[in-house]
Scaffold this motif. Structure first.
Motif, PDB file in Angstrom:
ATOM      1  N   ILE A 161       0.811  -1.237   0.000  1.00 25.70           N
ATOM      2  CA  ILE A 161       0.000   0.000   0.000  1.00 25.70           C
ATOM      3  C   ILE A 161       0.839   1.280   0.000  1.00 25.70           C
ATOM      4  CG2 ILE A 161      -1.965  -1.088   1.133  1.00 25.70           C
ATOM      5  CD1 ILE A 161      -1.090   0.166   3.773  1.00 25.70           C
ATOM      6  N   THR A 162       2.122   1.192   0.401  1.00 23.07           N
ATOM      7  CA  THR A 162       2.890   2.427   0.583  1.00 23.07           C
ATOM      8  C   THR A 162       3.519   2.895  -0.733  1.00 23.07           C
ATOM      9  OG1 THR A 162       3.422   1.728   2.818  1.00 23.07           O
ATOM     10  CG2 THR A 162       4.738   3.528   1.912  1.00 23.07           C
ATOM     11  N   PRO A 163       3.219   4.127  -1.146  1.00 23.65           N
ATOM     12  CA  PRO A 163       3.835   4.643  -2.371  1.00 23.65           C
ATOM     13  C   PRO A 163       5.358   4.656  -2.260  1.00 23.65           C
ATOM     14  CG  PRO A 163       2.069   6.090  -1.615  1.00 23.65           C
ATOM     15  CD  PRO A 163       2.284   5.084  -0.533  1.00 23.65           C
ATOM     16  N   GLY A 164       6.023   4.169  -3.281  1.00 29.31           N
ATOM     17  CA  GLY A 164       7.486   4.225  -3.331  1.00 29.31           C
ATOM     18  C   GLY A 164       8.208   3.137  -2.540  1.00 29.31           C
ATOM     19  N   ALA A 165       7.464   2.237  -1.896  1.00 28.91           N
ATOM     20  CA  ALA A 165       8.121   1.187  -1.104  1.00 28.91           C
ATOM     21  C   ALA A 165       8.844   0.206  -2.031  1.00 28.91           C
ATOM     22  CB  ALA A 165       7.086   0.442  -0.262  1.00 28.91           C
ATOM     23  N   ASP A 166       9.972  -0.309  -1.568  1.00 28.30           N
ATOM     24  CA  ASP A 166      10.758  -1.228  -2.393  1.00 28.30           C
ATOM     25  C   ASP A 166      10.231  -2.662  -2.189  1.00 28.30           C
ATOM     26  OD1 ASP A 166      12.619  -2.635  -3.801  1.00 28.30           O
ATOM     27  OD2 ASP A 166      14.348  -1.539  -3.008  1.00 28.30           O
ATOM     28  N   PHE A 167       9.176  -2.985  -2.910  1.00 26.18           N
ATOM     29  CA  PHE A 167       8.470  -4.257  -2.739  1.00 26.18           C
ATOM     30  C   PHE A 167       9.409  -5.443  -2.992  1.00 26.18           C
ATOM     31  CE2 PHE A 167       5.598  -7.645  -4.305  1.00 26.18           C
ATOM     32  CZ  PHE A 167       4.741  -7.734  -3.231  1.00 26.18           C
ATOM     33  N   ASP A 168      10.212  -5.363  -4.059  1.00 27.67           N
ATOM     34  CA  ASP A 168      11.086  -6.500  -4.389  1.00 27.67           C
ATOM     35  C   ASP A 168      12.131  -6.742  -3.308  1.00 27.67           C
ATOM     36  OD1 ASP A 168       9.763  -7.055  -6.719  1.00 27.67           O
ATOM     37  OD2 ASP A 168      10.967  -5.656  -7.903  1.00 27.67           O
ATOM     38  N   ALA A 169      12.650  -5.663  -2.721  1.00 28.64           N
ATOM     39  CA  ALA A 169      13.644  -5.818  -1.645  1.00 28.64           C
ATOM     40  C   ALA A 169      13.015  -6.514  -0.443  1.00 28.64           C
ATOM     41  CB  ALA A 169      14.196  -4.454  -1.243  1.00 28.64           C
ATOM     42  N   CYS A 170      11.764  -6.220  -0.200  1.00 29.32           N
ATOM     43  CA  CYS A 170      11.043  -6.887   0.903  1.00 29.32           C
ATOM     44  C   CYS A 170      10.880  -8.372   0.586  1.00 29.32           C
ATOM     45  CB  CYS A 170       9.689  -6.207   1.101  1.00 29.32           C
ATOM     46  SG  CYS A 170       8.496  -7.172   2.039  1.00 29.32           S
ATOM     47  N   VAL A 171      10.407  -8.660  -0.614  1.00 30.21           N
ATOM     48  CA  VAL A 171      10.137 -10.058  -0.998  1.00 30.21           C
ATOM     49  C   VAL A 171      11.434 -10.885  -0.954  1.00 30.21           C
ATOM     50  CG1 VAL A 171       9.320 -11.553  -2.872  1.00 30.21           C
ATOM     51  CG2 VAL A 171       8.113  -9.430  -2.347  1.00 30.21           C
ATOM     52  N   ALA A 176       9.153  -1.328   7.605  1.00 28.61           N
ATOM     53  CA  ALA A 176       7.697  -1.419   7.844  1.00 28.61           C
ATOM     54  C   ALA A 176       7.246  -0.425   8.918  1.00 28.61           C
ATOM     55  CB  ALA A 176       7.315  -2.847   8.236  1.00 28.61           C
ATOM     56  N   THR A 177       8.051  -0.236   9.968  1.00 33.48           N
ATOM     57  CA  THR A 177       7.636   0.715  11.016  1.00 33.48           C
ATOM     58  C   THR A 177       7.654   2.144  10.464  1.00 33.48           C
ATOM     59  OG1 THR A 177       9.890   0.722  11.892  1.00 33.48           O
ATOM     60  CG2 THR A 177       8.311  -0.647  13.041  1.00 33.48           C
ATOM     61  N   ASN A 178       8.635   2.451   9.617  1.00 34.32           N
ATOM     62  CA  ASN A 178       8.653   3.795   9.013  1.00 34.32           C
ATOM     63  C   ASN A 178       7.412   4.012   8.157  1.00 34.32           C
ATOM     64  OD1 ASN A 178      10.924   5.091  10.035  1.00 34.32           O
ATOM     65  ND2 ASN A 178      12.281   3.933   8.683  1.00 34.32           N
ATOM     66  N   GLN A 179       7.042   2.968   7.402  1.00 30.01           N
ATOM     67  CA  GLN A 179       5.849   3.089   6.564  1.00 30.01           C
ATOM     68  C   GLN A 179       4.610   3.279   7.439  1.00 30.01           C
ATOM     69  OE1 GLN A 179       6.106  -0.545   4.363  1.00 30.01           O
ATOM     70  NE2 GLN A 179       7.854   0.156   3.176  1.00 30.01           N
ATOM     71  N   LYS A 180       4.508   2.494   8.519  1.00 23.95           N
ATOM     72  CA  LYS A 180       3.320   2.618   9.383  1.00 23.95           C
ATOM     73  C   LYS A 180       3.285   4.018  10.003  1.00 23.95           C
ATOM     74  CE  LYS A 180       0.154   1.120  12.700  1.00 23.95           C
ATOM     75  NZ  LYS A 180      -0.644   0.081  13.263  1.00 23.95           N
ATOM     76  N   MET A 181       4.440   4.516  10.465  1.00 28.05           N
ATOM     77  CA  MET A 181       4.463   5.857  11.078  1.00 28.05           C
ATOM     78  C   MET A 181       4.020   6.917  10.072  1.00 28.05           C
ATOM     79  SD  MET A 181       7.664   5.937  13.685  1.00 28.05           S
ATOM     80  CE  MET A 181       8.847   4.932  12.846  1.00 28.05           C
ATOM     81  N   ASP A 182       4.488   6.795   8.828  1.00 28.66           N
ATOM     82  CA  ASP A 182       4.094   7.775   7.809  1.00 28.66           C
ATOM     83  C   ASP A 182       2.586   7.753   7.568  1.00 28.66           C
ATOM     84  OD1 ASP A 182       6.665   8.572   7.498  1.00 28.66           O
ATOM     85  OD2 ASP A 182       7.041   7.432   5.654  1.00 28.66           O
ATOM     86  N   LEU A 183       1.993   6.554   7.656  1.00 26.74           N
ATOM     87  CA  LEU A 183       0.567   6.441   7.377  1.00 26.74           C
ATOM     88  C   LEU A 183      -0.290   6.896   8.566  1.00 26.74           C
ATOM     89  CD1 LEU A 183       0.707   3.017   5.504  1.00 26.74           C
ATOM     90  CD2 LEU A 183       0.109   5.214   4.498  1.00 26.74           C
ATOM     91  N   VAL A 184       0.220   6.690   9.795  1.00 23.16           N
ATOM     92  CA  VAL A 184      -0.552   7.032  10.991  1.00 23.16           C
ATOM     93  C   VAL A 184      -0.384   8.507  11.361  1.00 23.16           C
ATOM     94  CG1 VAL A 184      -0.573   6.678  13.508  1.00 23.16           C
ATOM     95  CG2 VAL A 184      -0.565   4.705  11.983  1.00 23.16           C
ATOM     96  N   ASP A 185       0.798   9.042  11.128  1.00 24.74           N
ATOM     97  CA  ASP A 185       1.160  10.369  11.627  1.00 24.74           C
ATOM     98  C   ASP A 185       0.172  11.486  11.249  1.00 24.74           C
ATOM     99  OD1 ASP A 185       3.079  11.669  13.234  1.00 24.74           O
ATOM    100  OD2 ASP A 185       3.801  12.714  11.446  1.00 24.74           O
ATOM    101  N   PRO A 186      -0.304  11.547  10.011  1.00 20.56           N
ATOM    102  CA  PRO A 186      -1.207  12.660   9.666  1.00 20.56           C
ATOM    103  C   PRO A 186      -2.577  12.570  10.351  1.00 20.56           C
ATOM    104  CG  PRO A 186      -0.364  11.541   7.700  1.00 20.56           C
ATOM    105  CD  PRO A 186      -0.028  10.680   8.858  1.00 20.56           C
ATOM    106  N   ASP A 187      -2.947  11.404  10.871  1.00 21.91           N
ATOM    107  CA  ASP A 187      -4.306  11.238  11.407  1.00 21.91           C
ATOM    108  C   ASP A 187      -4.264  10.269  12.601  1.00 21.91           C
ATOM    109  OD1 ASP A 187      -7.048  11.172  11.719  1.00 21.91           O
ATOM    110  OD2 ASP A 187      -7.408   9.825  10.026  1.00 21.91           O
ATOM    111  N   PRO A 188      -3.645  10.692  13.726  1.00 22.55           N
ATOM    112  CA  PRO A 188      -3.410   9.744  14.826  1.00 22.55           C
ATOM    113  C   PRO A 188      -4.669   9.281  15.540  1.00 22.55           C
ATOM    114  CG  PRO A 188      -2.660  11.952  15.420  1.00 22.55           C
ATOM    115  CD  PRO A 188      -3.040  12.004  13.985  1.00 22.55           C
ATOM    116  N   TYR A 189      -5.806   9.958  15.336  1.00 22.22           N
ATOM    117  CA  TYR A 189      -7.047   9.514  15.992  1.00 22.22           C
ATOM    118  C   TYR A 189      -8.071   9.007  14.986  1.00 22.22           C
ATOM    119  CZ  TYR A 189      -4.723  11.358  19.969  1.00 22.22           C
ATOM    120  OH  TYR A 189      -3.781  11.549  20.935  1.00 22.22           O
TER     121      TYR A 189
END
Ligand code: NAD
Length: 356
Positions: free
Chosen positions: A191-201, A222-235
């Motif tokens: 789901i994360t734009p720009g994530a290196d999917f192949d490096a993960c796989v 993964a934690t950086n991606q989660k923080m980026d997704l949660v940070d703008p809307d923590p509630y």
């Protein structure tokens, strides 16, 4: 008319430190005065890692007590929540004390919810020990218990004061639980734009083998991606969260089987596979990307379809839809890093996609 101001400014550090478990009192001490910790864990984690936690320098001076819950999803219940509150109250926990959630996401969800309620809210810190908790459940402040009618519907947004992630805690985690955690990792990379999917796989086999370098890379990403997704809307004011990819069906699978029969990550994996099939069926996602996502799930030894109980799952989905506005809302992938929301998915479409 007058307005009462109620601003909240929660922020907290995420510490990723190999060996951090052996010096947690130093890493988590946040103030000059004496701090008291109440450790909530489960019996498996206590037996595997409890000595490490308590043998850390200074730990025995600051830990007031330890409560070990039965391991597993069944402990994410109202009864367990009350048990923690009773334990804190009966043993003299105070307003400035800190609950230390030491375990997988079951522990952090129920202990965090108890911290949210005790004396109208005391602090808690997360020291996650499952991969799923390290990459996902310990971050974001969503704490909850399950009920027979739906998953995670009793809870709160109560952010931890700190999260301490030590990948070396995973050395005692069984392979099937590493696989379980990889479901949330794959979700983040899809789901994360720009994530290196192949490096993960590429790193999935090493992660399953418990390779700490591969795990550390994966947890950091993964934690950086989660923080980026949660940070703008923590509630979670916006109910349309891309992080829910795979979760609409996943929650229905867990609830329909009475919790604990299928692991959260496995249910989410089936949910993601279903969302991928629906997206391909609607012409939103190309076959090649779908194949890459399925390949990642298979490498991680995750299921990609429901093999039984599909009708019961569909019934639960209807109950979940009623919690919102009666409509089923699905996050679909329309390419790596790209998602779209749809609320016109039919039961027949879900059923066909879920059984593959
Ligand atoms: N709050 C959130 O944002 C969030 C996000 C994702 C998932 N969740 C919730 O997380 C729950 C699942 O979490 P989980 O998969 O961590 O489950 P869990 O807490 O039950 O842990 C899985 C199993 O691994 C064992 N375990 C944990 N650490 C270990 C270790 N180091 N060594 C040996 N055994 C260990 C546990 O005892 C348990 O048996 C679900 O209820 C899900 O809804 C919450």
């Amino acid at each position: 008319m007058r307005h009462v101001r109620a601003p909240r400014a929660d922020s907290y550090p995420i510490l990723l430190a190999e060996g951090g478990l052996d010096r947690w009192p130093e890493l988590l001490s946040t103030e000059a005065g004496p701090v008291r910790f109440w450790v909530v864990t489960d019996t498996t984690v206590r037996d595997a890692l409890g000595d490490r936690l308590l043998d850390a320098p200074g730990a025995r001076d600051v830990v007031c007590g330890t409560l070990a819950l039965p391991a597993g999803e069944k402990s994410k219940s109202v009864d367990t929540w009350l048990r923690i509150l009773d334990w804190l109250g009966a043993h003299g926990a105070r307003r400035r004390d800190i609950v230390l959630a030491f375990g997988g996401s079951v522990v952090s969800d129920v202990a965090g919810f108890a911290a949210a309620a005790f004396m109208r809210g005391i602090r808690y810190v997360n020291v996650p020990t499952s991969l799923l908790a390290q990459v996902d459940g310990s971050i974001g402040g969503k704490v909850a218990v399950n009920t027979p009618w739906a998953k995670n519907v009793l809870g709160a947004f109560h952010h931890p004061s700190a999260v301490l992630i030590d990948p070396s805690a995973l050395t005692t985690l069984p392979r099937v639980e590493l696989s379980n955690g990889l479901a949330e990792v794959i979700k983040c990379f899809v789901i994360t734009p720009g994530a290196d999917f192949d490096a993960c796989v590429d790193r999935i086999p090493a992660c399953l083998d418990g390779d700490l370098d591969a795990l550390q890379w994966t947890i950091r990403a993964a934690t950086n991606q989660k923080m980026d997704l949660v940070d703008p809307d923590p509630y979670e004011v916006d109910l349309d969260r891309v992080l829910n990819f795979g979760h609409t069906l996943g929650h229905a699978i867990e609830a329909s089987t009475g919790y604990g029969h299928i692991r959260h990550g496995m249910a989410v994996a089936i949910g993601m596979a279903c969302a991928v099939r629906i997206a391909v069926g609607r012409g939103l996602l190309d076959d090649d990307t779908a194949r890459r996502i399925f390949d990642a799930l298979h490498r991680a030894e995750l299921p990609d379809r429901l093999t039984e109980g599909a009708e019961g799952v569909i019934e639960k989905l209807a109950a979940i839809a009623m919690i919102r506005d009666g409509r089923l809302r699905f996050v679909l992938s329309c390419g790596l890093g790209r998602t779209v929301f749809r609320d016109d998915i039919t039961r027949a479409e879900v059923l066909a996609a879920a059984v593959g």
